[in-house]
Write an enzyme that holds these catalytic residues in place. Structure first.
Site, PDB file in Angstrom:
ATOM      1  N   GLU A 239     -11.363   4.640  -6.958  1.00 36.12           N
ATOM      2  CA  GLU A 239      -9.833   5.385  -7.241  1.00 36.12           C
ATOM      3  C   GLU A 239      -8.873   4.713  -6.492  1.00 36.12           C
ATOM      4  O   GLU A 239      -8.994   4.720  -5.052  1.00 36.12           O
ATOM      5  CB  GLU A 239      -9.909   6.703  -6.953  1.00 36.12           C
ATOM      6  CG  GLU A 239      -8.679   7.446  -7.391  1.00 36.12           C
ATOM      7  CD  GLU A 239      -8.468   9.003  -6.932  1.00 36.12           C
ATOM      8  OE1 GLU A 239      -7.692   9.579  -7.316  1.00 36.12           O
ATOM      9  OE2 GLU A 239      -9.453   9.598  -6.186  1.00 36.12           O
TER      10      GLU A 239
ATOM     11  N   GLN B 293       9.037  -8.704  -2.882  1.00 37.89           N
ATOM     12  CA  GLN B 293       8.476  -8.212  -4.041  1.00 37.89           C
ATOM     13  C   GLN B 293       9.183  -9.427  -5.178  1.00 37.89           C
ATOM     14  O   GLN B 293       9.908 -10.359  -4.726  1.00 37.89           O
ATOM     15  CB  GLN B 293       9.397  -7.013  -4.516  1.00 37.89           C
ATOM     16  CG  GLN B 293       8.584  -5.853  -3.711  1.00 37.89           C
ATOM     17  CD  GLN B 293       9.459  -4.509  -4.088  1.00 37.89           C
ATOM     18  OE1 GLN B 293      10.116  -4.172  -5.066  1.00 37.89           O
ATOM     19  NE2 GLN B 293       9.086  -3.441  -3.222  1.00 37.89           N
TER      20      GLN B 293
ATOM     21  N   LYS C 108       7.577 -11.775  -6.341  1.00 35.58           N
ATOM     22  CA  LYS C 108       7.191 -12.989  -6.116  1.00 35.58           C
ATOM     23  C   LYS C 108       5.481 -13.120  -6.626  1.00 35.58           C
ATOM     24  O   LYS C 108       4.941 -14.165  -6.748  1.00 35.58           O
ATOM     25  CB  LYS C 108       6.940 -13.487  -4.574  1.00 35.58           C
ATOM     26  CG  LYS C 108       8.204 -13.472  -3.961  1.00 35.58           C
ATOM     27  CD  LYS C 108       8.089 -13.780  -2.537  1.00 35.58           C
ATOM     28  CE  LYS C 108       9.482 -13.945  -1.760  1.00 35.58           C
ATOM     29  NZ  LYS C 108       9.496 -14.162  -0.454  1.00 35.58           N
TER      30      LYS C 108
ATOM     31  N   GLY D 203       1.959  -8.591  -6.384  1.00 41.90           N
ATOM     32  CA  GLY D 203       1.311  -7.430  -6.894  1.00 41.90           C
ATOM     33  C   GLY D 203       0.177  -7.682  -7.621  1.00 41.90           C
ATOM     34  O   GLY D 203      -0.932  -7.266  -7.711  1.00 41.90           O
ATOM     35  N   THR D 204       0.198  -8.797  -8.633  1.00 41.89           N
ATOM     36  CA  THR D 204      -0.700  -9.306  -9.559  1.00 41.89           C
ATOM     37  C   THR D 204      -1.605  -9.926  -8.682  1.00 41.89           C
ATOM     38  O   THR D 204      -2.938  -9.759  -9.050  1.00 41.89           O
ATOM     39  CB  THR D 204      -0.143 -10.290 -10.630  1.00 41.89           C
ATOM     40  OG1 THR D 204       0.716  -9.597 -11.326  1.00 41.89           O
ATOM     41  CG2 THR D 204      -1.440 -11.042 -11.216  1.00 41.89           C
TER      42      THR D 204
END
Length: 207
Positions: A115, A126, A128, A131-132
């Site tokens: 989870e 951010q 850039k 996150g991926t």
């Protein structure tokens, strides 16, 4: 049993059962973000938990502060409780030796899923693609742990991000694998992502 808290996960790019076995910390090979040229520092990834070491405590505190700032609707004490809980792990995105973002998750090894509790990148880093990249590395780590799925409750701000990472509102994981292990959260949408065992998730798809 813990009382439910508001929705846990938002990404700016953008009872429960314990996991008996421990996840092994790992460090991925550094890579460079080339969007702003080769002046960018290399990045790396490390999976940590509250093992009592000064180094990991410092990293967890940094992540706790990032989650608290980027997830303003989340109670600060709830973030602290989960990040510092030894049943939870965090993959930290490291840049210049400092955590600039991360994903806090709890693995249920016997149920073969994890989870995702919190996911955020510090505001100055951010947009850039971090996150991926962070989620892709977490998928590879989860694969090595023998996990087959991620589950998370996403709020309206995070649904788009999770869809881009392969999450879906359609749950294919058998209900008896997860029901009773994670709590329901008002205002959140339960989403699922299958972790393919023979795929290197850090390799970009063609095109």
């Amino acid at each position: 049993m813990e009382e439910p808290a508001p929705k846990k996960t938002r990404v700016e790019e953008g009872g429960t059962a314990p996991a008996e076995a421990e996840a092994k910390p790992c460090l991925s090979a550094p890579s460079k973000d080339k969007q702003n040229g080769d002046a960018e520092e290399p990045i790396g990834f490390v999976v940590i938990t509250n093992d009592g070491s000064d180094e990991n405590i410092e990293r967890l505190i940094t992540l706790k502060n990032i989650f608290g700032k980027q997830l303003p609707k989340m109670p600060k004490e709830y973030i602290v409780r989960l990040v510092m809980d030894r049943r939870h792990y965090s993959m930290a995105l490291m840049k210049g030796g400092v955590a600039i973002g991360g994903i806090c998750f709890r693995p249920y090894l016997e149920q073969a899923f994890a989870e995702i509790a919190f996911c955020a990148i510090t505001s100055s880093e951010q947009v850039k693609g971090y996150g991926t990249t962070l989620m892709s590395n977490l998928k590879n780590h989860a694969k090595r742990m023998g996990l087959t799925h991620f589950l998370t409750y996403a709020d309206n701000y995070a649904i788009g991000y999770f869809k881009k990472q392969g999450f879906s509102k359609s749950l294919l994981l058998p209900r008896d694998r997860w029901y009773g292990y994670i709590k329901d959260y008002d205002g959140g949408t339960l989403m699922e992502c299958a972790i393919h065992p023979h795929v290197d998730h850090t390799k970009k798809k063609g095109g």
